[in-house]
Design a protein around this motif. Structure first.
Motif, PDB file in Angstrom:
ATOM      1  N   ASP A 299      45.554  43.173  45.512  1.00 52.54           N
ATOM      2  CA  ASP A 299      44.303  43.845  45.160  1.00 52.54           C
ATOM      3  C   ASP A 299      43.281  42.848  44.635  1.00 52.54           C
ATOM      4  OD1 ASP A 299      45.419  46.206  45.910  1.00 52.54           O
ATOM      5  OD2 ASP A 299      45.772  46.958  43.874  1.00 52.54           O
ATOM      6  N   ARG A 300      43.755  41.897  43.838  1.00 53.22           N
ATOM      7  CA  ARG A 300      42.836  40.897  43.298  1.00 53.22           C
ATOM      8  C   ARG A 300      42.320  39.988  44.406  1.00 53.22           C
ATOM      9  NH1 ARG A 300      38.698  39.998  40.413  1.00 53.22           N
ATOM     10  NH2 ARG A 300      38.517  37.890  39.565  1.00 53.22           N
ATOM     11  N   ASP A 301      43.192  39.573  45.308  1.00 52.83           N
ATOM     12  CA  ASP A 301      42.769  38.726  46.428  1.00 52.83           C
ATOM     13  C   ASP A 301      41.702  39.429  47.269  1.00 52.83           C
ATOM     14  OD1 ASP A 301      44.525  36.802  45.609  1.00 52.83           O
ATOM     15  OD2 ASP A 301      46.103  37.339  47.039  1.00 52.83           O
ATOM     16  N   GLU A 302      41.881  40.724  47.477  1.00 54.63           N
ATOM     17  CA  GLU A 302      40.914  41.490  48.268  1.00 54.63           C
ATOM     18  C   GLU A 302      39.566  41.550  47.552  1.00 54.63           C
ATOM     19  OE1 GLU A 302      40.382  46.011  50.083  1.00 54.63           O
ATOM     20  OE2 GLU A 302      42.351  45.304  49.406  1.00 54.63           O
ATOM     21  N   ALA A 303      39.604  41.736  46.221  1.00 48.46           N
ATOM     22  CA  ALA A 303      38.362  41.802  45.452  1.00 48.46           C
ATOM     23  C   ALA A 303      37.621  40.467  45.497  1.00 48.46           C
ATOM     24  CB  ALA A 303      38.666  42.186  44.002  1.00 48.46           C
ATOM     25  N   VAL A 304      38.368  39.365  45.409  1.00 47.21           N
ATOM     26  CA  VAL A 304      37.739  38.044  45.445  1.00 47.21           C
ATOM     27  C   VAL A 304      37.111  37.791  46.812  1.00 47.21           C
ATOM     28  CG1 VAL A 304      38.175  35.559  45.321  1.00 47.21           C
ATOM     29  CG2 VAL A 304      39.217  37.085  43.641  1.00 47.21           C
ATOM     30  N   GLN A 305      37.797  38.175  47.868  1.00 43.76           N
ATOM     31  CA  GLN A 305      37.243  37.991  49.208  1.00 43.76           C
ATOM     32  C   GLN A 305      35.945  38.775  49.387  1.00 43.76           C
ATOM     33  OE1 GLN A 305      38.061  35.875  51.512  1.00 43.76           O
ATOM     34  NE2 GLN A 305      39.847  35.085  50.394  1.00 43.76           N
ATOM     35  N   HIS A 306      35.864  39.953  48.790  1.00 44.04           N
ATOM     36  CA  HIS A 306      34.632  40.737  48.843  1.00 44.04           C
ATOM     37  C   HIS A 306      33.500  39.994  48.136  1.00 44.04           C
ATOM     38  CE1 HIS A 306      31.910  44.157  48.753  1.00 44.04           C
ATOM     39  NE2 HIS A 306      31.774  43.991  47.452  1.00 44.04           N
ATOM     40  N   LEU A 307      33.796  39.374  46.989  1.00 43.35           N
ATOM     41  CA  LEU A 307      32.778  38.625  46.245  1.00 43.35           C
ATOM     42  C   LEU A 307      32.351  37.362  46.998  1.00 43.35           C
ATOM     43  CD1 LEU A 307      34.395  39.118  42.765  1.00 43.35           C
ATOM     44  CD2 LEU A 307      32.166  40.014  43.442  1.00 43.35           C
ATOM     45  N   ILE A 308      33.290  36.752  47.707  1.00 40.81           N
ATOM     46  CA  ILE A 308      32.958  35.589  48.536  1.00 40.81           C
ATOM     47  C   ILE A 308      31.950  35.986  49.614  1.00 40.81           C
ATOM     48  CG2 ILE A 308      33.909  34.044  50.299  1.00 40.81           C
ATOM     49  CD1 ILE A 308      36.445  33.849  48.560  1.00 40.81           C
ATOM     50  N   GLN A 309      32.154  37.159  50.210  1.00 38.98           N
ATOM     51  CA  GLN A 309      31.215  37.638  51.222  1.00 38.98           C
ATOM     52  C   GLN A 309      29.864  37.969  50.600  1.00 38.98           C
ATOM     53  OE1 GLN A 309      31.569  37.725  54.635  1.00 38.98           O
ATOM     54  NE2 GLN A 309      29.365  38.080  54.416  1.00 38.98           N
ATOM     55  N   THR A 310      29.883  38.515  49.390  1.00 37.14           N
ATOM     56  CA  THR A 310      28.633  38.804  48.678  1.00 37.14           C
ATOM     57  C   THR A 310      27.836  37.528  48.447  1.00 37.14           C
ATOM     58  OG1 THR A 310      29.624  40.714  47.563  1.00 37.14           O
ATOM     59  CG2 THR A 310      27.656  39.753  46.555  1.00 37.14           C
TER      60      THR A 310
END
Length: 354
Positions: A299-310
Motif C-alpha cells: 500500500d505504501r509503495d502504491e502511494a509513493v508511486q502516485h506521488l511520483i506521478q504527481t
C-alpha cells in the motif's frame, strides 16, 4: 548551582536575511562520546539530553557582521531571531562567525570551565552561520532519519533503542551517503559550494549527537533543523511531522529565493507527500527529488508511486531509489555531480556495508 550553557544551532540565510536560533540551559556540558562507551554511559548521556533546566526571559546578545543584535529566550529557553547582514559579503565565502552572550549574567560560584575556573566569567559561545555564495549551482535539502542516519523511524521501539542506547560512534549511516553528499556539495564543477540543509522531526535535544555523527562519518557540514520537544499527540502524528518539515523547508527556500533545490528523503514516513507539496507550491525551483526505498508494504509503495506521478505532472523527476549509488548515477547524468566522484561513492557504500 549548575553553570549556564548557550547551545547554538548553526544559522543560515542569504545576504538579505539570516535566521539564528539556539537555547539557554543550566547544566554541565555533555562529554564527547567514546567509540567503545559502555551501555550505561550512552543511556546516561541520552537521559541528560532530555532532562534539561531551561532559562527563560534572559537577554541573548548576538554579534555578527560587525553589528549587535538582541533577543530574549522563551519559556523553554529557546531564542530565535532573523537579522539583516546589511553589508556586502565577501565573494566565495560560505561560513561566517557569530558570537552569543548572556547579558547581565555571570557563571556561578564554584563553576570550572574547560580552560579552568569559570566563576564570574561572562557566558559566551562562539558559533558559525552559513550563507550560500552567489555562485552556488543549487541547494540540497535532506531528511535525516532513514535517509542519512539509520533510525528505524517506522518502528517506535527501534528508534528509542538507537536513540538511548547508542552514541555518535556506534550509530550507522546509510551506505555511501557521506561521499554522495560531498559530491553534491562540490557539484559538477568542483570549485562550487552547494549548501546542504538537514531537516528532521527529531527534537533539538539530539542536536549534539547529530553534529558528532556527521563529523565522525565525514558528512558535509550544514545547518540542522530539528523541532521543539513537545510530548503530545500532534508531535508524534503524521500531520505534526508533515507540518514541521514543510515549515522548515519553506524557511530555507524563503531566505534563498534565487536558489533551486535538490530534495532527498525516504519512503518510510511522509517525505514523498511533503516533497510533492513543495514541488507543487514552488514551480521551477526543485531540480529533482530522490526517495530512498525503505518501505516494505504494498500500500505504501502504491502511494509513493502516485506521488511520483504527481511530481512528474509538475515537471519534476521524483525517483524511488534502492540505494545511494542509484541516486548518484542519476545525479551525474543530470550534471549535478562530477561523474569522477562515482567510484568514490561506490567504494564508500561498500565500506559502509562492510
Amino acid at each position: 548551582m549548575k553553570p549556564y550553557q548557550i547551545i547554538y544551532y548553526r544559522g543560515f540565510g542569504s545576504p538579505r536575511a539570516v535566521w539564528l536560533t539556539g537555547r539557554v540551559l543550566r547544566q554541565n556540558e555533555l562529554v564527547s562520546p567514546a567509540d567503545q562507551a559502555p551501555f550505561w554511559d550512552n543511556l546516561s548521556a541520552s537521559v541528560s539530553r532530555f532532562l534539561t533546566s531551561e532559562v527563560d526571559g534572559i537577554t541573548v546578545r548576538i554579534e555578527a557582521f560587525g553589528q549587535v543584535f538582541r533577543t530574549v529566550t522563551n519559556d523553554e529557553g529557546y531564542f530565535d531571531i532573523t537579522i539583516d547582514p546589511a553589508i556586502e559579503l565577501p565573494t566565495g565565502r560560505a561560513w561566517f562567525p557569530v558570537r552569543y552572550a548572556l547579558e547581565g549574567v555571570l557563571q556561578p560560584e564554584g563553576y570550572e570551565g574547560k580552560s579552568g575556573s569559570g566563576q564570574g566569567r561572562e557566558v559566551v559561545k562562539d558559533g558559525q552561520l552559513m550563507i550560500a555564495p552567489a555562485y552556488s549551482q543549487f541547494g540540497v535539502i535532506s531528511d535525516i532519519d532513514d535517509t542519512v542516519l539509520v533510525t528505524g523511524a517506522t518502528s517506535l521501539w527501534q528508534t528509542l533503542r538507537l536513540t538511548f542506547l547508542e552514541n555518535a560512534f556506534t550509530r550507522l549511516p546509510f551506505a555511501g551517503v557521506a561521499a554522495f553528499y560531498r559530491a553534491l556539495q562540490g557539484g559538477a564543477v568542483t570549485t562550487l559550494f552547494n549548501p546542504i540543509y538537514f531537516v528532521s522531526s527529531s527534537p533539538w535535544n539530539l542536536y549534539d549527537l547529530l553534529i558528532d555523527f556527521f563529523r565522525i562519518q565525514g558528512i558535509p557540514k550544514g545547518p540542522i533543523l530539528l523541532r521543539d520537544l513537545d510530548i503530545n499527540a500532534s508531535m508524534i502524528s503524521k500531520e505534526g511531522h508533515h507540518l514541521h518539515k514543510l515549515a522548515m523547508i519553506r524557511k530555507v527556500m524563503d531566505v534563498n529565493p534565487d536558489l533551486r533545490f535538490i530534495l532527498l528523503g525516504d519512503s518510510g514516513q511522509q517525505d514523498p507527500e511533503i516533497y510533492a507539496d513543495i514541488i507543487r507550491d514552488n514551480p521551477g525551483r526543485i531540480v529533482v527529488a530522490y526517495i530512498r526505498d525503505v518501505s516494505r508494504e504494498a500500500d505504501r509503495d502504491e502511494a509513493v508511486q502516485h506521488l511520483i506521478q504527481t511530481a512528474a505532472n509538475d515537471n519534476v523527476p521524483m525517483l524511488l531509489v534502492p540505494n545511494t549509488v542509484a541516486a548518484a548515477e542519476h545525479a551525474a547524468v543530470l550534471g549535478l555531480i562530477d561523474p569522477d566522484t562515482l567510484p568514490e561513492i561506490r567504494a564508500d557504500r561498500k565500506a559502509d556495508q562492510e
